[in-house]
Design a protein around this motif. Structure first.
Motif, PDB file in Angstrom:
ATOM      1  N   UNK A 158       0.794  -1.142  -0.043  1.00  0.00           N
ATOM      2  CA  UNK A 158      -0.144   0.051  -0.122  1.00  0.00           C
ATOM      3  C   UNK A 158       0.782   1.238  -0.151  1.00  0.00           C
ATOM      4  N   UNK A 159       1.873   1.111   0.883  1.00  0.00           N
ATOM      5  CA  UNK A 159       2.850   2.397   0.973  1.00  0.00           C
ATOM      6  C   UNK A 159       3.491   2.616  -0.648  1.00  0.00           C
ATOM      7  N   UNK A 160       3.951   1.496  -1.021  1.00  0.00           N
ATOM      8  CA  UNK A 160       4.533   1.514  -2.414  1.00  0.00           C
ATOM      9  C   UNK A 160       3.841   2.239  -3.333  1.00  0.00           C
ATOM     10  N   UNK A 161       2.470   1.733  -3.428  1.00  0.00           N
ATOM     11  CA  UNK A 161       1.483   2.285  -4.360  1.00  0.00           C
ATOM     12  C   UNK A 161       1.210   4.074  -4.092  1.00  0.00           C
ATOM     13  N   UNK A 162       1.152   4.248  -2.876  1.00  0.00           N
ATOM     14  CA  UNK A 162       1.267   5.747  -2.483  1.00  0.00           C
ATOM     15  C   UNK A 162       2.515   6.635  -3.114  1.00  0.00           C
ATOM     16  N   UNK A 163       3.763   6.010  -2.927  1.00  0.00           N
ATOM     17  CA  UNK A 163       4.963   6.480  -3.610  1.00  0.00           C
ATOM     18  C   UNK A 163       4.785   6.559  -4.759  1.00  0.00           C
ATOM     19  N   UNK A 164       4.421   5.706  -5.415  1.00  0.00           N
ATOM     20  CA  UNK A 164       4.416   5.310  -6.865  1.00  0.00           C
ATOM     21  C   UNK A 164       3.465   6.548  -7.516  1.00  0.00           C
ATOM     22  N   UNK A 165       2.164   6.767  -6.984  1.00  0.00           N
ATOM     23  CA  UNK A 165       1.235   7.776  -7.341  1.00  0.00           C
ATOM     24  C   UNK A 165       1.909   9.278  -7.185  1.00  0.00           C
ATOM     25  N   UNK A 166       2.623   9.282  -6.100  1.00  0.00           N
ATOM     26  CA  UNK A 166       3.180  10.890  -6.032  1.00  0.00           C
ATOM     27  C   UNK A 166       4.441  11.065  -7.115  1.00  0.00           C
ATOM     28  N   UNK A 167       5.148   9.769  -7.337  1.00  0.00           N
ATOM     29  CA  UNK A 167       6.107   9.681  -8.125  1.00  0.00           C
ATOM     30  C   UNK A 167       5.795  10.150  -9.513  1.00  0.00           C
ATOM     31  N   UNK A 187      10.556   9.847   6.120  1.00  0.00           N
ATOM     32  CA  UNK A 187      11.873  10.292   5.805  1.00  0.00           C
ATOM     33  C   UNK A 187      12.048  10.198   4.287  1.00  0.00           C
ATOM     34  N   UNK A 188      12.933  11.083   3.927  1.00  0.00           N
ATOM     35  CA  UNK A 188      13.462  10.892   2.480  1.00  0.00           C
ATOM     36  C   UNK A 188      14.416   9.722   2.411  1.00  0.00           C
ATOM     37  N   UNK A 189      14.829   9.155   2.968  1.00  0.00           N
ATOM     38  CA  UNK A 189      15.775   7.738   3.136  1.00  0.00           C
ATOM     39  C   UNK A 189      14.676   6.777   2.699  1.00  0.00           C
ATOM     40  N   UNK A 190      13.627   6.763   3.362  1.00  0.00           N
ATOM     41  CA  UNK A 190      12.594   5.919   3.329  1.00  0.00           C
ATOM     42  C   UNK A 190      11.915   5.692   1.895  1.00  0.00           C
ATOM     43  N   UNK A 191      11.537   6.968   1.518  1.00  0.00           N
ATOM     44  CA  UNK A 191      11.187   7.225   0.202  1.00  0.00           C
ATOM     45  C   UNK A 191      12.244   6.534  -0.966  1.00  0.00           C
ATOM     46  N   UNK A 192      13.443   6.846  -0.711  1.00  0.00           N
ATOM     47  CA  UNK A 192      14.416   6.359  -1.753  1.00  0.00           C
ATOM     48  C   UNK A 192      14.298   4.804  -1.755  1.00  0.00           C
ATOM     49  N   UNK A 193      14.306   4.086  -0.508  1.00  0.00           N
ATOM     50  CA  UNK A 193      14.033   2.749  -0.380  1.00  0.00           C
ATOM     51  C   UNK A 193      12.909   2.206  -1.001  1.00  0.00           C
ATOM     52  N   UNK A 194      11.683   2.828  -0.564  1.00  0.00           N
ATOM     53  CA  UNK A 194      10.558   2.448  -1.447  1.00  0.00           C
ATOM     54  C   UNK A 194      10.602   2.650  -3.037  1.00  0.00           C
ATOM     55  N   UNK A 195      11.320   3.828  -3.413  1.00  0.00           N
ATOM     56  CA  UNK A 195      11.438   3.984  -5.016  1.00  0.00           C
ATOM     57  C   UNK A 195      12.198   2.739  -5.549  1.00  0.00           C
ATOM     58  N   UNK A 196      13.407   2.415  -4.770  1.00  0.00           N
ATOM     59  CA  UNK A 196      14.198   1.234  -5.363  1.00  0.00           C
ATOM     60  C   UNK A 196      13.470  -0.067  -5.387  1.00  0.00           C
ATOM     61  N   UNK A 197      12.400  -0.246  -4.362  1.00  0.00           N
ATOM     62  CA  UNK A 197      11.602  -1.482  -4.295  1.00  0.00           C
ATOM     63  C   UNK A 197      10.892  -1.366  -5.389  1.00  0.00           C
ATOM     64  N   UNK A 198      10.333  -0.318  -5.620  1.00  0.00           N
ATOM     65  CA  UNK A 198       9.203  -0.329  -6.625  1.00  0.00           C
ATOM     66  C   UNK A 198       9.815  -0.456  -7.990  1.00  0.00           C
ATOM     67  N   UNK A 199      10.882   0.080  -8.476  1.00  0.00           N
ATOM     68  CA  UNK A 199      11.597  -0.129  -9.515  1.00  0.00           C
ATOM     69  C   UNK A 199      12.000  -1.769  -9.793  1.00  0.00           C
ATOM     70  N   UNK A 200      12.427  -2.372  -8.718  1.00  0.00           N
ATOM     71  CA  UNK A 200      12.695  -3.800  -8.941  1.00  0.00           C
ATOM     72  C   UNK A 200      11.399  -4.573  -9.073  1.00  0.00           C
ATOM     73  N   UNK A 201      10.317  -4.614  -8.268  1.00  0.00           N
ATOM     74  CA  UNK A 201       9.111  -5.190  -8.389  1.00  0.00           C
ATOM     75  C   UNK A 201       8.270  -4.994  -9.717  1.00  0.00           C
ATOM     76  N   UNK A 202       8.415  -3.866 -10.484  1.00  0.00           N
ATOM     77  CA  UNK A 202       7.567  -3.704 -11.554  1.00  0.00           C
ATOM     78  C   UNK A 202       8.715  -3.622 -12.938  1.00  0.00           C
ATOM     79  N   UNK A 203       9.922  -3.846 -12.580  1.00  0.00           N
ATOM     80  CA  UNK A 203      10.888  -4.254 -13.761  1.00  0.00           C
ATOM     81  C   UNK A 203      11.165  -3.070 -14.285  1.00  0.00           C
ATOM     82  N   UNK A 204      11.322  -1.694 -13.882  1.00  0.00           N
ATOM     83  CA  UNK A 204      11.736  -0.637 -14.584  1.00  0.00           C
ATOM     84  C   UNK A 204      13.035  -0.116 -14.107  1.00  0.00           C
TER      85      UNK A 204
END
Length: 213
Positions: free
Chosen positions: A152-161, A177-194
């Motif tokens: 759910x949180x990764x989707x929230x980050x993805x929407x704002x991205x 935190x901005x560090x947490x956002x960076x971690x989420x973005x990295x995980x999102x990239x891996x999961x959706x293969x971008x």
């Protein structure tokens, strides 16, 4: 933010001259080179090493998409903003697939063009807002597997991205935190293969995660 060094590639001299005057008006953008075709563009990028390449699609010798493909094949790291008359979604998707950082239409306001340049210069992505409604219509609705691979949180980050927000802005909006956002973005990239934020933004629109348009 220092001066942004830009190369303009467009086959119309008047367009290049007009863009140069427009971009250099405020003093924070410097046009360091111009090119009228794909081959000239590649050589100019090599010679000047700009921060941002403003690239038209319709050019002789090599069109903008072919030029972008050649630059990425040669591992050129410049941020590339496609400035074009083409509002067909197929062109946008092809550009994103090759590795474009931004996509703006030539009939956009000058403020939109400058915002796009500033945005991609800072490592974010910018997609012409007027293209997103048709993009959503062309794409399929999300399957359950698309939704389930992200938290759910990764989707929230993805929407704002996908809205073009920077990591710091996403952190503020979500109270993390901005560090947490960076971690989420990295995980999102891996999961959706971008591999970049532009592709992630297109994924968000394609899978109907973005409801702002």
């Amino acid at each position: 933010m220092g001066t942004i060094r830009v190369v303009i590639a467009d086959d119309h001299k008047m367009v290049r001259e007009g863009l140069k005057q427009l971009l250099e008006l405020d003093g924070d953008i410097q046009v360091v080179g111009e090119a009228s075709d794909g081959e000239q563009c590649i050589q100019k990028v090599v010679d000047t090493n700009p921060d941002v390449l403003l690239l038209d699609i319709n050019m002789p010798t090599m069109n903008g998409l072919q030029t972008l493909q050649e630059l990425r094949r040669n591992n050129n790291k410049q941020k590339v903003l496609m400035l074009t008359i083409h509002n067909e979604i197929e062109y946008l998707l092809r550009a994103v697939d090759i590795g474009v950082n931004g996509y703006v239409l030539k009939d956009s306001e000058s403020s939109v063009l400058k915002k796009a340049i500033y945005t991609i210069y800072q490592g974010e992505t910018y997609i012409e807002p007027s293209l997103t409604p048709e993009l959503k219509e062309r794409m399929q609705s999300p399957s359950s597997s698309n939704t389930e691979i992200l938290t759910r949180r990764e989707i929230d980050v993805l929407k704002l991205l996908a809205e073009g927000l920077f990591n710091k802005e996403i952190a503020y909006r979500l109270s993390i935190s901005e560090k947490t956002v960076k971690n989420h973005v990295s995980n999102i990239f891996k999961k959706i293969s971008v591999s970049d934020r532009t592709q992630a933004a297109v994924y968000a629109i394609k899978n109907n995660f973005v409801n702002m348009f």
